[in-house]
Design a protein around this motif. Sequence first.
Motif, short mmCIF file in Angstrom:
data_model
loop_
_atom_site.label_atom_id
_atom_site.label_comp_id
_atom_site.label_asym_id
_atom_site.label_seq_id
_atom_site.Cartn_x
_atom_site.Cartn_y
_atom_site.Cartn_z
N VAL A 1 0.85 -1.18 0.00
CA VAL A 1 0.00 0.00 0.00
C VAL A 1 0.88 1.23 0.00
N GLN A 2 0.61 2.13 -0.91
CA GLN A 2 1.35 3.39 -0.99
C GLN A 2 0.38 4.49 -0.58
N VAL A 3 0.78 5.32 0.36
CA VAL A 3 -0.07 6.41 0.82
C VAL A 3 0.60 7.73 0.51
N GLN A 4 -0.13 8.61 -0.11
CA GLN A 4 0.36 9.96 -0.39
C GLN A 4 -0.51 10.93 0.37
N SER A 5 0.03 12.08 0.70
CA SER A 5 -0.74 13.06 1.45
C SER A 5 -1.93 13.55 0.63
N LEU A 6 -3.04 13.73 1.31
CA LEU A 6 -4.25 14.22 0.68
C LEU A 6 -4.07 15.70 0.35
N SER A 7 -4.29 16.06 -0.89
CA SER A 7 -4.13 17.46 -1.28
C SER A 7 -5.20 17.82 -2.29
N ASP A 8 -5.24 19.07 -2.63
CA ASP A 8 -6.18 19.55 -3.64
C ASP A 8 -5.51 19.67 -5.00
N ALA A 9 -4.42 18.96 -5.20
CA ALA A 9 -3.66 19.07 -6.45
C ALA A 9 -4.51 18.74 -7.66
N ALA A 10 -5.29 17.68 -7.61
CA ALA A 10 -6.11 17.30 -8.76
C ALA A 10 -7.15 18.37 -9.07
N ASP A 11 -7.74 18.96 -8.03
CA ASP A 11 -8.72 20.03 -8.24
C ASP A 11 -8.05 21.27 -8.84
N ARG A 12 -6.83 21.57 -8.40
CA ARG A 12 -6.11 22.72 -8.95
C ARG A 12 -5.74 22.49 -10.41
N VAL A 13 -5.37 21.26 -10.75
CA VAL A 13 -5.04 20.94 -12.14
C VAL A 13 -6.27 21.11 -13.02
N MET A 14 -7.40 20.61 -12.56
CA MET A 14 -8.64 20.74 -13.33
C MET A 14 -9.02 22.21 -13.48
N ALA A 15 -8.91 22.98 -12.40
CA ALA A 15 -9.24 24.41 -12.47
C ALA A 15 -8.31 25.14 -13.44
N ALA A 16 -7.03 24.79 -13.42
CA ALA A 16 -6.08 25.42 -14.34
C ALA A 16 -6.39 25.04 -15.79
N LEU A 17 -6.76 23.78 -16.01
CA LEU A 17 -7.12 23.33 -17.36
C LEU A 17 -8.34 24.10 -17.86
N VAL A 18 -9.37 24.19 -17.03
CA VAL A 18 -10.58 24.92 -17.41
C VAL A 18 -10.25 26.39 -17.68
N SER A 19 -9.47 27.00 -16.81
CA SER A 19 -9.11 28.41 -16.96
C SER A 19 -8.37 28.66 -18.27
N GLY A 20 -7.39 27.83 -18.56
CA GLY A 20 -6.64 27.98 -19.80
C GLY A 20 -7.50 27.82 -21.03
N LEU A 21 -8.41 26.85 -20.98
CA LEU A 21 -9.31 26.64 -22.12
C LEU A 21 -10.30 27.78 -22.27
N GLU A 22 -10.74 28.36 -21.15
CA GLU A 22 -11.65 29.52 -21.21
C GLU A 22 -10.95 30.72 -21.84
N ILE A 23 -9.68 30.91 -21.51
CA ILE A 23 -8.93 32.01 -22.11
C ILE A 23 -8.81 31.82 -23.61
N GLU A 24 -8.54 30.61 -24.02
CA GLU A 24 -8.32 30.31 -25.44
C GLU A 24 -9.62 30.25 -26.24
N PHE A 25 -10.67 29.64 -25.67
CA PHE A 25 -11.88 29.37 -26.44
C PHE A 25 -13.15 30.03 -25.91
N GLY A 26 -13.06 30.76 -24.82
CA GLY A 26 -14.22 31.43 -24.26
C GLY A 26 -14.78 30.70 -23.05
N ALA A 27 -15.48 31.48 -22.22
CA ALA A 27 -15.98 30.96 -20.94
C ALA A 27 -16.94 29.79 -21.11
N ARG A 28 -17.74 29.82 -22.14
CA ARG A 28 -18.74 28.75 -22.31
C ARG A 28 -18.10 27.44 -22.74
N ALA A 29 -16.97 27.50 -23.40
CA ALA A 29 -16.35 26.29 -23.95
C ALA A 29 -15.36 25.64 -22.98
#
Length: 118
Positions: free
Chosen positions: A2-30
């Motif tokens: 069993v491998q245990v890593q510390s619980l973090s919000d890293a995945a949520d931050r990655v998703m938020a950054a992905l959405v933000s970048g795509l909104e800049i490039e393609f617009g808020a709705r996309a």
Amino acid sequence: MVQVQSLSDAADRVMAALVSGLEIEFGARAGRALATRFLEAEEADFHWDARLEVRWLGCYFGGGGVDIELDRVRILGRIDRRWFVAVMLVDGEGNAQAMLGKRSFGQGAQARRAFADA
């Protein structure tokens, strides 16, 4: 093992950054829709990278003439504020090769119970 890593919000931050970048490039709705498409297209890799715990389930003997040794592992993680438990195929170098199945949960306690049930 069993491998245990510390619980973090890293995945949520990655998703938020992905959405933000795509909104800049393609617009808020996309932005959100495109991020969801990216997540679906690279589902195994995104889930593997978002894992918080790993449990080895055994060797995978899938056949098919593949000369690569794979292990089956169960992972627990969180992406975009949703918890999941998935069974993955992983190579000897620790790279995800495929996702065999996944269950999603709204609460971490539910996901941890599912992860513990073998």
